[in-house]
Design an enzyme around this catalytic site. Structure first.
Site, PDB file in Angstrom:
ATOM      1  N   ASN A  15      28.188  19.100 118.409  1.00  0.00           N
ATOM      2  CA  ASN A  15      27.987  18.802 116.950  1.00  0.00           C
ATOM      3  C   ASN A  15      27.528  17.290 117.072  1.00  0.00           C
ATOM      4  O   ASN A  15      26.816  16.892 116.274  1.00  0.00           O
ATOM      5  CB  ASN A  15      29.069  19.197 116.347  1.00  0.00           C
ATOM      6  N   ASN A 107      34.871  16.647 108.771  1.00  0.00           N
ATOM      7  CA  ASN A 107      35.101  17.651 109.892  1.00  0.00           C
ATOM      8  C   ASN A 107      34.301  18.644 109.910  1.00  0.00           C
ATOM      9  O   ASN A 107      33.838  19.182 108.602  1.00  0.00           O
ATOM     10  CB  ASN A 107      36.779  18.181 109.987  1.00  0.00           C
ATOM     11  N   HIS A 109      34.188  22.825 110.506  1.00  0.00           N
ATOM     12  CA  HIS A 109      35.201  24.100 111.068  1.00  0.00           C
ATOM     13  C   HIS A 109      34.459  25.204 111.005  1.00  0.00           C
ATOM     14  O   HIS A 109      33.537  25.547 110.004  1.00  0.00           O
ATOM     15  CB  HIS A 109      36.309  24.056 109.812  1.00  0.00           C
ATOM     16  N   SER A 136      31.676  25.545 107.848  1.00  0.00           N
ATOM     17  CA  SER A 136      32.116  24.668 106.588  1.00  0.00           C
ATOM     18  C   SER A 136      32.235  23.227 107.152  1.00  0.00           C
ATOM     19  O   SER A 136      32.954  22.772 108.138  1.00  0.00           O
ATOM     20  CB  SER A 136      33.306  25.071 105.872  1.00  0.00           C
ATOM     21  N   ASP A 145      42.515  21.832 107.720  1.00  0.00           N
ATOM     22  CA  ASP A 145      41.119  22.124 107.109  1.00  0.00           C
ATOM     23  C   ASP A 145      41.323  22.621 105.671  1.00  0.00           C
ATOM     24  O   ASP A 145      40.701  23.692 105.226  1.00  0.00           O
ATOM     25  CB  ASP A 145      40.933  23.481 107.764  1.00  0.00           C
TER      26      ASP A 145
HETATM   27  C1  GRF Z   1      32.776  23.995 116.892  1.00  0.00           C
HETATM   28  O1  GRF Z   1      33.033  25.286 116.997  1.00  0.00           O
HETATM   29  C2  GRF Z   1      33.199  23.224 115.793  1.00  0.00           C
HETATM   30  O2  GRF Z   1      33.104  24.034 114.361  1.00  0.00           O
HETATM   31  C3  GRF Z   1      34.939  23.086 115.952  1.00  0.00           C
HETATM   32  O3  GRF Z   1      34.843  22.876 117.328  1.00  0.00           O
HETATM   33  C4  GRF Z   1      33.876  23.363 118.058  1.00  0.00           C
HETATM   34  C5  GRF Z   1      33.091  21.821 118.847  1.00  0.00           C
HETATM   35  O4  GRF Z   1      32.075  22.357 119.445  1.00  0.00           O
HETATM   36  N1  GRF Z   1      35.293  22.106 115.009  1.00  0.00           N
HETATM   37  P1  GRF Z   1      31.417  20.847 119.926  1.00  0.00           P
HETATM   38  O5  GRF Z   1      32.238  20.200 120.892  1.00  0.00           O
HETATM   39  O6  GRF Z   1      30.865  20.255 119.053  1.00  0.00           O
HETATM   40  O7  GRF Z   1      30.358  21.600 121.166  1.00  0.00           O
END
Ligand code: GRF
Length: 188
Positions: A15, A107, A109, A136, A145
Site C-alpha cells: 500500500n 489507516n 483496513h 476501508s 479501527d
Molecule cells: C493490508 O491488508 C492492509 O489492509 C492492512 O495490512 C495489510 C498491509 O499490506 N492494514 P501491505 O504491507 O500494504 O502490503
C-alpha cells in the site's frame, strides 16, 4: 504546495508503494516525505531507499513504548510531515501519539468497517456468509479501527473463496482506494 505525507509500515508495504506511485502524478496533492518502520528489515524500506525516498527505522525493542514513539515522532517532524498514512503498520499507536496527530492519521483496513475490526477480517467475512468483503480507509482515533470512514471498496465473495484468495482481490482494491482517498483527504 504539496502536503507532506509520512507513511508507517511494518512489512512488504504494497500500500505504501501504491501511495508513492500515485504521488508521481504532478496533480497529486501530496508528496511522500518519509517512510518509517518499526522493523529494521522491512522489505518496503529497501524499496523506498532504491526510490530515493527518505526512510527511518527504529526498533521498539529495549525501550519504553513512549521513547520508541518519541523517536518516530521526531523523525516525522524533522521531515516536516503534516499527515501520516499507516500502511500495514502492525503496532497500536498510544493515545498520546494519536492525540498529538489528532485527525491527521489515516489507516487502510481490510474489511467493510464497522464490520470486522482487528485481525482475520477475510476469514470472518467468509465464515459469516457475507456477500462482499472489502477495505476501508479511516481516520485513526484511540479506538481500534474505529475512526471516521473516508472511503470504502467492496469486493464480491466468490464460491470457494479462502481468506487468501479474497485477501488477494481485496489488496488489489486497496491499492486503488488508498491513494485516491488520501489525495481527496489532503485536498480538503
Ligand atoms: C493490508 O491488508 C492492509 O489492509 C492492512 O495490512 C495489510 C498491509 O499490506 N492494514 P501491505 O504491507 O500494504 O502490503
Amino acid at each position: 504546495m504539496k502536503r507532506k505525507l509520512g507513511i508507517l509500515i511494518s512489512g512488504r508495504g504494497s500500500n505504501m508503494m501504491a501511495l508513492v506511485e500515485a504521488a508521481r502524478d504532478p496533480a497529486c496533492p501530496y508528496e511522500v516525505a518519509l517512510i518509517a518502520s518499526d522493523k529494521l528489515e522491512a522489505p518496503g524500506l529497501r524499496w523506498a531507499s532504491q526510490k530515493r525516498i527518505p526512510t527511518f527505522a527504529q526498533t521498539p525493542k529495549g525501550m519504553p513504548k513512549s521513547e520508541y514513539e518519541e523517536r518516530i515522532d521526531a523523525a516525522l517532524r524533522a521531515c516536516d510531515v503534516e499527515a501520516i498514512a499507516l500502511a500495514g503498520y502492525m503496532r497500536l499507536l498510544t493515545d498520546d501519539f494519536v492525540a498529538r496527530w489528532r485527525g491527521r492519521i489515516v489507516n487502510i483496513h481490510p474489511s467493510l468497517l464497522p464490520k470486522y475490526k482487528g485481525l482475520d477480517t477475510h476469514a470472518r467475512a467468509i465464515e459469516a456468509g457475507d456477500s462482499h468483503g472489502g477495505c476501508s480507509v479511516h481516520i485513526v482515533t484511540e479506538e481500534l479501527d474505529g475512526g471516521e470512514v473516508l472511503g470504502q471498496a467492496q469486493v464480491p465473495i466468490l464460491p470457494g473463496d479462502t481468506s487468501e484468495t479474497l485477501a488477494e482481490r481485496v489488496l488489489a482494491e486497496e491499492h486503488r482506494l488508498y491513494p485516491r482517498i488520501v489525495a481527496e483527504w489532503l485536498s480538503r
